[in-house]
Design a protein around this motif. Structure first.
Motif, PDB file in Angstrom:
ATOM      1  N   LYS A 289       0.830  -1.209   0.000  1.00 32.58           N
ATOM      2  CA  LYS A 289       0.000   0.000   0.000  1.00 32.58           C
ATOM      3  C   LYS A 289       0.866   1.261   0.000  1.00 32.58           C
ATOM      4  CE  LYS A 289      -4.031   2.020   2.292  1.00 32.58           C
ATOM      5  NZ  LYS A 289      -4.987   1.893   3.417  1.00 32.58           N
ATOM      6  N   THR A 290       1.990   1.202   0.697  1.00 34.41           N
ATOM      7  CA  THR A 290       2.896   2.354   0.757  1.00 34.41           C
ATOM      8  C   THR A 290       3.587   2.555  -0.584  1.00 34.41           C
ATOM      9  OG1 THR A 290       3.249   1.849   3.089  1.00 34.41           O
ATOM     10  CG2 THR A 290       4.787   3.392   2.073  1.00 34.41           C
ATOM     11  N   LYS A 291       4.026   1.461  -1.177  1.00 36.49           N
ATOM     12  CA  LYS A 291       4.626   1.558  -2.517  1.00 36.49           C
ATOM     13  C   LYS A 291       3.623   2.140  -3.505  1.00 36.49           C
ATOM     14  CE  LYS A 291       7.948  -2.292  -2.437  1.00 36.49           C
ATOM     15  NZ  LYS A 291       8.393  -3.482  -3.191  1.00 36.49           N
ATOM     16  N   ASP A 292       2.403   1.642  -3.454  1.00 34.22           N
ATOM     17  CA  ASP A 292       1.371   2.145  -4.361  1.00 34.22           C
ATOM     18  C   ASP A 292       1.096   3.624  -4.110  1.00 34.22           C
ATOM     19  OD1 ASP A 292       1.161  -0.352  -5.498  1.00 34.22           O
ATOM     20  OD2 ASP A 292      -0.639  -0.932  -4.386  1.00 34.22           O
ATOM     21  N   GLY A 293       1.125   4.014  -2.828  1.00 32.47           N
ATOM     22  CA  GLY A 293       0.904   5.424  -2.494  1.00 32.47           C
ATOM     23  C   GLY A 293       1.954   6.321  -3.129  1.00 32.47           C
ATOM     24  N   GLN A 294       3.221   5.891  -3.074  1.00 27.49           N
ATOM     25  CA  GLN A 294       4.275   6.695  -3.704  1.00 27.49           C
ATOM     26  C   GLN A 294       4.159   6.655  -5.225  1.00 27.49           C
ATOM     27  OE1 GLN A 294       8.286   6.337  -2.337  1.00 27.49           O
ATOM     28  NE2 GLN A 294       7.755   6.917  -0.242  1.00 27.49           N
ATOM     29  N   ARG A 295       3.833   5.489  -5.768  1.00 33.47           N
ATOM     30  CA  ARG A 295       3.675   5.395  -7.225  1.00 33.47           C
ATOM     31  C   ARG A 295       2.575   6.344  -7.713  1.00 33.47           C
ATOM     32  NH1 ARG A 295       4.504  -0.546  -6.455  1.00 33.47           N
ATOM     33  NH2 ARG A 295       6.592  -0.991  -7.250  1.00 33.47           N
ATOM     34  N   ASN A 296       1.468   6.366  -6.980  1.00 36.52           N
ATOM     35  CA  ASN A 296       0.351   7.240  -7.368  1.00 36.52           C
ATOM     36  C   ASN A 296       0.725   8.713  -7.215  1.00 36.52           C
ATOM     37  OD1 ASN A 296      -1.245   5.013  -7.951  1.00 36.52           O
ATOM     38  ND2 ASN A 296      -2.159   4.947  -5.920  1.00 36.52           N
ATOM     39  N   TRP A 297       1.495   9.022  -6.166  1.00 40.67           N
ATOM     40  CA  TRP A 297       1.904  10.410  -5.924  1.00 40.67           C
ATOM     41  C   TRP A 297       2.873  10.885  -7.016  1.00 40.67           C
ATOM     42  CZ3 TRP A 297       0.018  13.942  -2.659  1.00 40.67           C
ATOM     43  CH2 TRP A 297       0.751  15.099  -2.401  1.00 40.67           C
ATOM     44  N   ILE A 298       3.797  10.011  -7.402  1.00 40.54           N
ATOM     45  CA  ILE A 298       4.721  10.335  -8.488  1.00 40.54           C
ATOM     46  C   ILE A 298       3.939  10.435  -9.801  1.00 40.54           C
ATOM     47  CG2 ILE A 298       6.711   9.515  -9.826  1.00 40.54           C
ATOM     48  CD1 ILE A 298       7.649   8.165  -7.140  1.00 40.54           C
ATOM     49  N   GLY A 299       2.980   9.529  -9.981  1.00 39.98           N
ATOM     50  CA  GLY A 299       1.980   9.652 -11.037  1.00 39.98           C
ATOM     51  C   GLY A 299       2.523   9.685 -12.446  1.00 39.98           C
ATOM     52  N   LYS A 300       3.254   8.667 -12.812  1.00 41.91           N
ATOM     53  CA  LYS A 300       3.779   8.628 -14.172  1.00 41.91           C
ATOM     54  C   LYS A 300       2.658   8.397 -15.175  1.00 41.91           C
ATOM     55  CE  LYS A 300       7.174   6.262 -17.098  1.00 41.91           C
ATOM     56  NZ  LYS A 300       8.239   5.230 -17.150  1.00 41.91           N
TER      57      LYS A 300
END
Length: 798
Positions: free
Chosen positions: A213-224
Motif C-alpha cells: 500500500k505504501t509503494k502504491d501510495g508513492q507510485r500514485n503520488w509520483i503519477g507517471k
C-alpha cells in the motif's frame, strides 16, 4: 508475592547503563543490524501509549538480533524543529529552544524508563546547531548540483498563523492546527528538484521490502503518465494552448477547454464582458488548497468568452476556467472529453456543453473504459492501444503535438516563513545572485528576535534581525535569506547521522555509513508515505550520486505499526479525554506489562483500541511466571531437574514459534505461544530450572526488566539481554502423534490419537473402541475405508 516491578525496573536500567549494554560498535566483525523507529517531535503534550506502539516493535527486534550475535544499531533522537514550539513562543514569549529542550528531557526520561535498548550515546536533535550545521551543508550540496532553486510559486498562506502550509497541513480549506482559513498567494520560495528523480524514485520501489500500500501510495503520488502534448490554436490570437493528455485517442471527443485559475493566458484571452466574472472566480479559487480543489464534488467554473480551435477538425471549443484543473500539473490547461471523463462530464452537464461519444460501449455516459473508437475519422474501429499510437504519429507528422511522459510529482516547496527552523546558508549578493556561505561559516545559527511572528504580508521573523540579515563576510556583501527550512529537512537524512553522530568534520564518515546502511528495519506511521518517506529516498539518491553514500535506498524494510486508539475507539487526543499516560501504567502495572500488552493487543500492523482489562491480563501472565519461580516468601522454588519429554517438546516448539514470529513481526502470537508453555507447566506442576531460564530468554525482548531479574535469580551472571538466543531442536518440534477425526459414512463420530505412521488396520481398531462409532456401525458392513495417516479416517458402512 507479587513481583516488585518498580524496584526491578530501576535496578536493571541502572545496570544496563553502567555496562553500556546497548552501545553499537562501528566496524565490528559481527554482522550488523540497524533497527530504527521514526524519531518523535518533542511536543509539550508528551508521549502516550500510541507512540510506544512504534518504539516497542523495533526494541523487540533489536534485543532479539543482539542475542542472535548481531552488532545492533538502535538509536533515538528528536525531530525538534516545528510549528507548535513556535506558536507557543508567539503566545508566551518563551524561546522555542527552551520549550523544546524541556520536552526532550521529558521524552528521554520516559523512553529510558520503558527500558528501550537505545544507544543513547548516539542521540541527536535536529535543532542542535551541531546537527543542523550538516543539514545546511547537505542543502548546499543540493544547491551546488542545481537541485535547489528559488521561484515565485503559489503557496498555501495562513494569515492567522502567518506562515506557508503544506497541502497535508490543510483540511477543508483551513489549517490543521487551529482551523484557520488558508488562501493561495504567490511568494518567492526555495524549491528542491525532486522531479529530476521521479523515474528512479518510481523504479527503485522494486528494490525495497515495503508494504504494498505504501509503494502504491508513492507510485500514485509520483503519477507517471505516458501520453501526448497537443497544441490548440486560439481564435483571434497568435498564442496556443499546449495540453497533456494520456488519451490522445479521444481527441475527437474534445468539446471544450479548461484552464486553471492561475493560468497566465487568462487575462489576455478573456473577453471584456466576461472579465469581472473571471476575476471574481480567480479570487474565490485562491482561497482553496490544491487538495480541496481536487476533492470538490460540486464543479464550478466560468466562461472566458474565448475559443480554441480543434487541431484536426477546426471546430471551435469554448475556453472555460475551473479550479478542478491545477496549474502545477502539466501546463495548467486540459482538453475536456466529457463523454469519457467523469469530471469533464459533470462540468459539461452542469454548464450545458456539448458531449461527443468517441468510444463504442453500451450503457450511459460517462464511459471511462476501453473499446473501439467511433466518430473519430481515421481512428474508427481501432482499439485503445492502436488508436493512441496512430493519433500520436499523426500529431507528430502534422507538427500538432508529440509523445510525452509526464509525472504528477511536483518540485518540493522547501521554504517556510517561520522562525523555528534551519536558516538557509545563502547570501543574496549585491549583484543579485544567490551565493552559498563558506563551509567554515556553518552553522548559520538562528539569531535572537524580539517577535517570533512573520509580518502580515509574510515577511519572515528573521527579517527583523538586521544584524543577521546584513552580511559582510568571506562570501562577499549581501543579505541573508530569511526563510527557514521545513521540518522535513533534518528528517530527510537523520538516519545517516546516527552512523557517526559526533563527527565535527563531516556529516558522517563514508566508511561508517557504508558499514551501517541501509536501515534494516524502519518502523513508523503510514501517514509519512508521500512526505518524509519520499523525501528521504530523494536525499539518499542525491547523496549517492554525489559519492557520499554507498546505497541509493535508505530503508531496506519498512513496517507500519497500527494505531492504538483510546478506550472509546477514537484516536487518542486530549480533546477527547481518552489519552492513556504511559507514566501512570509504569506506576500501576509496570513497564513490562505495558510493553507486553501493547504487543499482545493484536497484529502489529492493525489498529486496535486500548482496553485496561488487557494490560491487567498481561500483568497476571507475568505474575504467573513469577510464581513458577518464587513462593510467597520470595524463595526460589524452581526445580533443578530434567523436564519431562512433553514439556521439552513444548519448550522447543515455543523457541521455534517465538523466533519465527519476531522475525515476521508477529509479536502477539509469539506472546501467545509463551502463554501456552506457562499453562503446560502449571498443568503438569513442572518447574524445571532449564525451562524457566530459557523462558526468561524468550521473554527478554518483550519484558526485559522482568526477564533480567528472573535470569539473575536463577543463577546466571551475565545479562540476559546479551545472552545467546536459544536454539530449538528440529527433532523435538515434529509431532510423533496426531489427533484425527473419525467419520462413519461422512459423519463425525469422535476422535482418536495415534502415531503418524499408524497402519490403517490399527487405526480402524482404535476407532471401533469409540461407542459412537460402534453404534453407527451396528448391523452394517464396512464397504470402504478412507484413511490418511495423521489426517482423517472415514469408514464407509452399509
Amino acid at each position: 508475592m507479587a513481583y516488585p516491578h518498580k524496584e526491578i525496573e530501576q535496578k536493571w536500567q541502572q545496570e544496563w547503563s553502567k555496562e553500556d549494554a546497548f552501545k553499537a560498535e562501528t566496524f565490528s566483525t559481527k554482522p550488523k543490524y540497524y533497527a530504527l523507529s521514526m524519531f518523535p517531535y518533542p511536543s509539550g503534550a508528551g508521549l502516550h501509549v500510541g507512540h510506544l506502539a512504534s518504539y516497542t516493535p523495533t526494541d523487540i527486534v533489536a534485543r532479539y538480533k543482539r542475542s542472535c550475535g548481531f552488532n545492533v544499531l538502535h538509536p533515538m533522537g528528536y525531530d525538534a524543529f516545528g510549528l507548535p514550539a513556535e506558536q507557543y513562543a508567539i503566545k508566551t514569549g518563551v524561546h522555542p529552544d527552551i520549550t523544546t529542550q524541556k520536552a526532550i528531557q521529558s521524552f528521554r526520561s520516559l523512553l529510558q524508563g520503558f527500558g528501550y535498548s537505545f544507544d543513547w550515546s548516539r542521540e541527536v536533535s535536529t535543532c542542535d546547531p551541531k546537527f543542523y550545521k550538516w543539514t545546511q551543508s547537505l542543502f548546499l550540496k543540493l544547491f551546488e548540483k542545481g537541485l535547489a532553486y528559488q521561484k515565485e510559486a503559489p503557496v498555501n498562506w495562513c494569515p492567522a498563523l502567518k506562515t506557508v502550509l503544506a497541502n497535508d497541513e490543510i483540511i477543508d480549506g483551513k489549517s490543521e492546527r487551529g482551523g484557520h482559513p488558508v488562501i493561495r498567494k504567490p511568494m518567492k520560495q526555495w524549491m528542491l528538484k525532486i522531479t529530476d528523480y521521479a523515474e528512479r524514485l518510481l523504479n527503485d520501489l522494486d528494490k525495497v521490502d515495503w508494504p504494498q500500500k505504501t509503494k502504491d501510495g508513492q507510485r500514485n503520488w509520483i503519477g507517471k503518465s505516458i501520453g501526448a502534448n497537443v497544441d490548440f490554436a486560439i481564435e483571434n490570437s497568435n498564442k496556443k494552448l499546449n495540453i497533456f493528455t494520456t488519451r490522445p485517442d479521444t481527441l475527437f471527443g474534445a468539446t471544450f477547454m479548461v484552464l486553471a485559475p492561475e493560468h497566465p493566458f487568462i487575462a489576455e484571452l478573456t473577453s471584456s464582458d466576461q472579465l469581472s466574472a473571471v476575476k471574481a472566480y480567480q479570487e474565490q479559487a485562491a482561497k482553496k488548497s490544491d487538495i480541496d480543489r481536487q476533492a470538490n464534488l460540486d464543479k464550478s467554473g466560468v466562461f472566458t468568452g474565448a475559443y480554441a480551435l480543434h487541431p484536426i477538425s477546426g471546430n471551435k471549443l469554448p475556453i472555460w476556467v475551473s479550479d478542478y484543473v491545477l496549474m502545477d500539473y502539466g501546463s495548467g490547461a486540459i482538453m475536456a472529453v466529457p463523454a469519457h471523463d467523469g469530471r469533464d462530464f459533470e462540468f459539461a452537464t452542469k454548464f450545458k456543453i456539448a458531449i461527443q461519444r468517441v468510444i463504442e460501449a453500451e450503457g450511459d455516459l460517462p464511459y471511462e473504459g476501453d473499446g473501439k473508437l467511433i466518430n473519430s475519422e481515421f481512428l474508427d474501429g481501432l482499439d485503445k492501444k492502436s488508436a493512441i499510437e496512430k493519433m500520436v504519429s499523426y500529431l507528430e507528422e502534422q507538427s500538432l503535438g508529440q509523445k510525452k511522459t509526464q509525472y504528477k510529482l511536483r518540485d518540493w516547496l522547501f521554504s517556510r516563513q517561520r522562525y523555528w527552523g534551519e536558516p538557509f546558508p545563502i547570501i543574496h549578493s549585491e549583484n543579485g545572485n544567490n551565493v552559498p556561505v563558506a563551509h567554515d561559516e556553518l552553522p548559520v545559527t538562528l539569531p535572537q528576535v524580539s517577535n517570533y511572528e512573520p509580518s502580515e504580508d509574510g515577511e519572515p521573523p528573521l527579517a527583523k534581525a538586521k544584524d543577521f540579515v546584513n552580511y559582510d563576510g568571506p562570501s562577499g556583501k549581501g543579505l541573508r535569506n530569511t526563510d527557514t527550512m521545513p521540518g522535513s529537512a533534518g528528517s530527510s537524512w537523520y538516519f545517516l547521522r546516527y552512523t557517526d553522530p559526533h563527527n565535527d568534520l563531516e556529516a558522517f564518515n563514508k566508511e561508517a555509513q557504508k558499514y551501517w546502511m541501509p536501515v534494516d528495519l524502519y518502523v513508523g506511521g503510514p501517514e509519512h508515505t508521500v512526505g518524509h518517506l519520499l523525501y528521504s529516498r530523494f536525499w539518499q539518491k542525491v547523496l549517492f550520486d554525489a559519492g557520499m553514500v554507498d546505497h541509493d535506498e535508505p530503508f531496506k524494510k519498512l513496517a507500519h505499526q497500527g494505531i492504538v486508539a483510546g478506550p472509546d475507539g477514537q484516536k487518542m487526543s486530549k480533546r477527547y479525554g481518552n489519552v492513556i499516560d504511559p507514566m501512570e501504567l509504569k506506576i500501576s502495572h509496570g513497564v513490562d506489562a505495558a510493553r507486553l500488552y501493547i504487543m499482545f493487543m493484536g497484529p502489529f500492523d492493525k489498529d486496535k483500541p486500548w482496553d485496561t482489562r488487557g494490560i491487567e491480563g498481561s500483568r497476571r501472565f507475568l505474575e504467573r511466571v513469577w510464581r513458577l519461580i518464587f513462593n510467597d516468601e520470595g524463595a526460589i522454588i524452581a526445580e533443578d531437574k530434567e523436564p519431562s519429554a512433553d514439556i521439552l517438546k513444548t519448550l522447543h516448539k515455543t523457541i521455534k514459534k517465538v523466533t519465527e514470529d519476531i522475525e515476521s513481526l508477529s509479536f502477539n502470537t509469539a506472546i501467545s505461544s509463551m502463554m501456552i508453555l506457562v499453562n503446560d507447566l502449571y498443568k503438569t506442576n513442572h518447574r524445571p530450572l532449564s525451562v524457566l531460564k530459557t523462558l526468561s530468554q524468550l521473554l527478554m525482548p518483550f519484558a526485559p526488566h522482568f526477564a533480567e531479574e528472573v535470569w539473575h535469580q536463577l543463577g546466571e551472571k551475565e545479562l540476559v539481554s546479551l545472552a545467546s538466543w536459544p536454539k530449538f531442536d528440529p527433532a523435538l518440534v515434529v509431532d510423533s502423534t496426531a489427533t484425527i477425526g473419525v467419520q462413519v459414512s461422512g459423519k463425525m463420530r469422535g476422535k482418536i490419537e495415534l502415531s503418524l505412521d499408524c497402519a490403517e488396520e490399527e487405526a480402524v481398531k482404535l476407532a471401533k473402541e469409540i461407542s459412537a462409532v460402534q453404534n453407527a456401525l451396528k448391523d452394517k458392513n464396512i464397504v470402504k475405508v478412507i484413511y490418511k495417516a495423521g489426517k482423517i479416517l472415514n469408514i464407509i458402512a452399509k
